[in-house]
Design an enzyme around this catalytic site. Structure first.
Site, short mmCIF file in Angstrom:
data_model
loop_
_atom_site.label_atom_id
_atom_site.label_comp_id
_atom_site.label_asym_id
_atom_site.label_seq_id
_atom_site.Cartn_x
_atom_site.Cartn_y
_atom_site.Cartn_z
N GLY A 14 5.35 30.21 7.43
CA GLY A 14 6.06 31.38 6.90
C GLY A 14 5.91 32.56 7.84
N GLY A 16 7.17 35.60 7.25
CA GLY A 16 7.49 36.83 6.51
C GLY A 16 6.43 37.87 6.81
CG PHE A 17 6.59 41.73 4.92
CD1 PHE A 17 6.66 42.86 5.71
CD2 PHE A 17 7.68 41.40 4.14
CE1 PHE A 17 7.80 43.65 5.73
CE2 PHE A 17 8.82 42.18 4.14
CZ PHE A 17 8.88 43.31 4.95
N GLY A 18 3.45 38.48 5.44
CA GLY A 18 2.06 38.02 5.50
C GLY A 18 1.81 37.15 6.71
CB VAL A 82 5.95 23.18 5.69
CG1 VAL A 82 4.75 22.42 5.13
CG2 VAL A 82 5.71 23.60 7.13
CD GLU A 173 15.33 50.22 -3.52
OE1 GLU A 173 15.35 49.05 -3.08
OE2 GLU A 173 14.54 51.08 -3.11
CG ASP A 303 5.80 37.82 -2.51
OD1 ASP A 303 5.03 38.81 -2.44
OD2 ASP A 303 7.03 37.91 -2.49
CB ALA A 319 6.32 44.40 2.16
C1 LIG Z 1 15.51 42.06 -2.54
C2 LIG Z 1 14.04 42.34 -2.35
C3 LIG Z 1 13.61 43.66 -2.23
C4 LIG Z 1 12.26 43.94 -2.06
N1 LIG Z 1 11.88 45.24 -1.93
C5 LIG Z 1 10.59 45.53 -1.67
C6 LIG Z 1 10.17 46.88 -1.43
O1 LIG Z 1 10.99 47.81 -1.47
N2 LIG Z 1 8.87 47.11 -1.15
C7 LIG Z 1 7.95 46.09 -1.09
O2 LIG Z 1 6.79 46.35 -0.80
N3 LIG Z 1 8.29 44.82 -1.34
C8 LIG Z 1 9.59 44.51 -1.61
N4 LIG Z 1 9.97 43.21 -1.84
C9 LIG Z 1 8.93 42.18 -1.89
C10 LIG Z 1 8.50 41.78 -0.49
O3 LIG Z 1 9.63 41.50 0.29
C11 LIG Z 1 7.58 40.59 -0.59
O4 LIG Z 1 6.45 40.94 -1.35
C12 LIG Z 1 7.13 40.11 0.77
O5 LIG Z 1 8.24 39.68 1.53
C13 LIG Z 1 6.12 38.98 0.66
O6 LIG Z 1 5.76 38.57 1.92
P1 LIG Z 1 5.36 37.06 2.18
O7 LIG Z 1 4.90 36.99 3.59
O8 LIG Z 1 4.47 36.56 1.11
O9 LIG Z 1 6.73 36.23 1.99
P2 LIG Z 1 8.13 36.43 2.66
O10 LIG Z 1 8.24 37.71 3.35
O11 LIG Z 1 9.11 36.09 1.61
O12 LIG Z 1 8.17 35.29 3.79
C14 LIG Z 1 8.13 33.93 3.47
C15 LIG Z 1 8.61 33.15 4.70
O13 LIG Z 1 8.36 31.77 4.47
C16 LIG Z 1 9.46 31.02 4.93
N5 LIG Z 1 9.45 29.75 4.20
C17 LIG Z 1 9.65 29.56 2.88
N6 LIG Z 1 9.49 28.26 2.57
C18 LIG Z 1 9.17 27.63 3.72
C19 LIG Z 1 8.86 26.27 4.04
N7 LIG Z 1 8.82 25.32 3.11
N8 LIG Z 1 8.60 25.96 5.33
C20 LIG Z 1 8.63 26.92 6.31
N9 LIG Z 1 8.91 28.21 6.05
C21 LIG Z 1 9.15 28.56 4.77
C22 LIG Z 1 10.66 31.91 4.63
O14 LIG Z 1 11.78 31.57 5.44
C23 LIG Z 1 10.11 33.29 4.94
O15 LIG Z 1 10.33 33.66 6.28
C24 LIG Z 1 11.32 42.89 -2.02
C25 LIG Z 1 11.74 41.57 -2.15
C26 LIG Z 1 13.10 41.30 -2.32
C27 LIG Z 1 13.56 39.87 -2.44
#
Ligand SMILES: Cc1cc2nc3c(=O)[nH]c(=O)nc-3n(C[C@H](O)[C@H](O)[C@H](O)COP(=O)(O)OP(=O)(O)OC[C@H]3O[C@@H](n4cnc5c(N)ncnc54)[C@H](O)[C@@H]3O)c2cc1C
Length: 446
Positions: A14, A16-18, A82, A173, A303, A319
């Site tokens: 992943g 994403g942010f984390g 994965v 929003e 998340d 995030a």
């Molecule tokens: C529309 C929207 C608005 C938001 N607004 C805010 C905000 O204003 N402020 C705030 O703080 N938070 C906000 N959030 C929440 C924030 O985006 C999440 O808390 C944050 O992205 C979590 O980070 P993460 O790294 O856990 O997961 P994510 O950032 O979701 O990253 C997960 C990654 O895993 C990858 N992935 C998934 N499944 C697989 C797999 N099986 N194999 C390989 N890769 C995979 C995905 O492609 C993605 O790149 C918002 C979320 C959404 C959907």
């Protein structure tokens, strides 16, 4: 330890942010980092609603992972999805049966939209979690106005009604931005449009919008939404979504061709395939250090993690929490490689913000050490929201591009990103145009 590599291998699933925060925090560590993601880009989800409402282009809020890691000598990227993990062998598999060994594993695959079992959501509602979904909503909304232009009577069957379900920050929003799009851009683009016959409806099951915020900020947000023409229904649940309507508790129906479901999230379904302990919403149970109990060197962030604040409430799925957890886990991996004791994760609440439209946002910012928070609203909150979101974007090009788009929108009252690709009949909503003698395709979920 992995036999065919010199240094321990940290696999991060992943970007994403984390996941990305963990990878970047390991840049000086004596490890090999492999980041695996099913997409090739990091996505700035907080601004997805602006892509869905034609304010920003997809490339403004997505950034190639390879470009992020380009200068990090110990990191590589693999595009792959994965599907499972073999704990005994310490290796994971991708959908195309690629096998990846790890010494440390960081699970950071985030969350997906939860429909809470409401019939019709999966097939007839839009969700907002990816760039594909955002551009589908954008095309769908713009197509409604093309359909109305061709035949204003379709307003009566719901083409001019846009329903957003869930009045958390995303729903608020999005509803505000939809209303702005209609009242500023569409009203000018379509001189014959009767703007007063269009509707933006925001439905929320709880008794106020922006539930996690202070009630006074919720009231201000609601008042502002109402002034913008958004109909806010609180204390109401959607019980069914059909192709042409939503049904509310009590049986009332609202005719609509556009439903965006922003009512909540649940853990990525990968979590259920790992044989690990999950809490109620599917998040993976971790210890204080963010390690999976009984699985040394397996970490969960963002998340997906059911991390608790001081053993109490679950850390919110936002995030900043994901970034803090990613960095924390990177530090713990380094400690464990040095044979040092691990440190528990402490969440630092950075507050919450939501923008409601031009010149209006609400922000709740904790004042460290006091247990109190600073409340901002109106233009001050809005300015702070703009600056913070610009700073949080990855990449100078993206920041510049977003700044230009926002400045243009502000000065010209316009939305630049209004291209719709594909032929009208390919689109979910546009049944008004049987094209070139081809049969009218049945409506399918976008
Ligand atoms: C529309 C929207 C608005 C938001 N607004 C805010 C905000 O204003 N402020 C705030 O703080 N938070 C906000 N959030 C929440 C924030 O985006 C999440 O808390 C944050 O992205 C979590 O980070 P993460 O790294 O856990 O997961 P994510 O950032 O979701 O990253 C997960 C990654 O895993 C990858 N992935 C998934 N499944 C697989 C797999 N099986 N194999 C390989 N890769 C995979 C995905 O492609 C993605 O790149 C918002 C979320 C959404 C959907």
């Amino acid at each position: 330890m992995n036999s065919n590599v010199q240094r321990p291998r940290v696999v991060i699933v992943g970007a994403g942010f984390g996941g990305l925060a963990a990878a970047q925090a390991l840049r000086r560590a004596p490890v090999e980092v492999l980041v695996v993601d099913r997409t090739n880009h990091h996505l700035f989800q907080p601004l997805l609603y602006q892509v869905a409402t034609a304010a920003l282009e997809p490339a403004d809020i997505g950034y190639p992972v390879r470009a992020v890691l380009r200068r990090q000598g110990n990191a590589r990227f693999l595009r792959g999805e994965v599907t499972r993990v073999d704990w005994a062998e310490r290796r994971l598999r991708t959908v195309d049966e690629r096998v990846i060994d790890f010494d440390h594993l960081v699970l950071a695959v985030g969350a997906v939209t939860a429909d809470f079992g409401v019939p019709g959501v999966a097939t007839h509602a839009h969700t907002l979690k990816s760039l594909e979904e955002a551009t589908t909503i954008r095309a769908h909304v713009l197509e409604q106005f093309e359909a109305i232009d061709r035949d204003p009577a379709v307003i009566g069957s719901g083409a001019g009604t846009f329903v957003v379900v869930g009045a958390g920050p995303t729903g608020v929003e999005l509803a505000g931005a939809l209303s702005e799009l209609i009242h500023t851009v569409m009203a000018r683009d379509l001189p014959d449009l009767d703007v007063d016959s269009t509707r933006v409806v925001l439905v929320e099951g709880a008794d106020r919008v922006l539930g996690p915020f202070d009630p006074r900020l919720s009231s201000r947000a609601r008042e502002h939404l109402s002034r913008m023409g958004v109909e806010v229904l609180t204390g109401r649940s959607v019980t069914r979504v059909t192709p042409d309507a939503i049904e509310l508790d009590g049986g009332e129906q609202i005719a609509t061709r556009t439903v965006v479901w922003a009512a909540g999230v649940r853990a990525n379904p990968l979590a259920a395939r790992l044989g690990l302990t999950q809490e109620r919403s599917g998040r993976l149970v971790v210890d204080e250090m963010l390690q999976v109990p009984g699985h040394r060197g397996v970490w969960v962030v963002g998340d997906l993690a059911a991390a608790r604040e001081g053993g109490g409430a679950l850390v919110p799925q936002v995030a900043p929490a994901a970034v803090q957890q990613g960095r924390h886990v990177a530090a713990q991996i380094v400690r464990s490689l040095r044979g040092e004791d691990l440190a528990p994760f402490r969440y630092r609440d950075k507050g919450a913000m939501a923008t409601i439209g031009r010149h209006a946002a609400v922000a709740q910012l904790p004042i460290p050490g006091t247990g109190r928070s600073l409340h901002l609203s109106g233009i001050v909150g809005w300015a702070l929201w703009l600056v913070l979101h610009l700073m949080m974007l990855i990449g100078f090009r993206n920041r510049l591009s977003v700044l230009l788009d926002w400045t243009w929108s502000y000065m010209a009252g316009d939305r630049a990103a209004r291209l719709v690709l594909g032929r009208p009949q390919d689109r979910r909503a546009d049944r008004a145009v049987p094209s070139l003698g081809e049969p009218d395709a049945p409506r399918a979920a976008a």
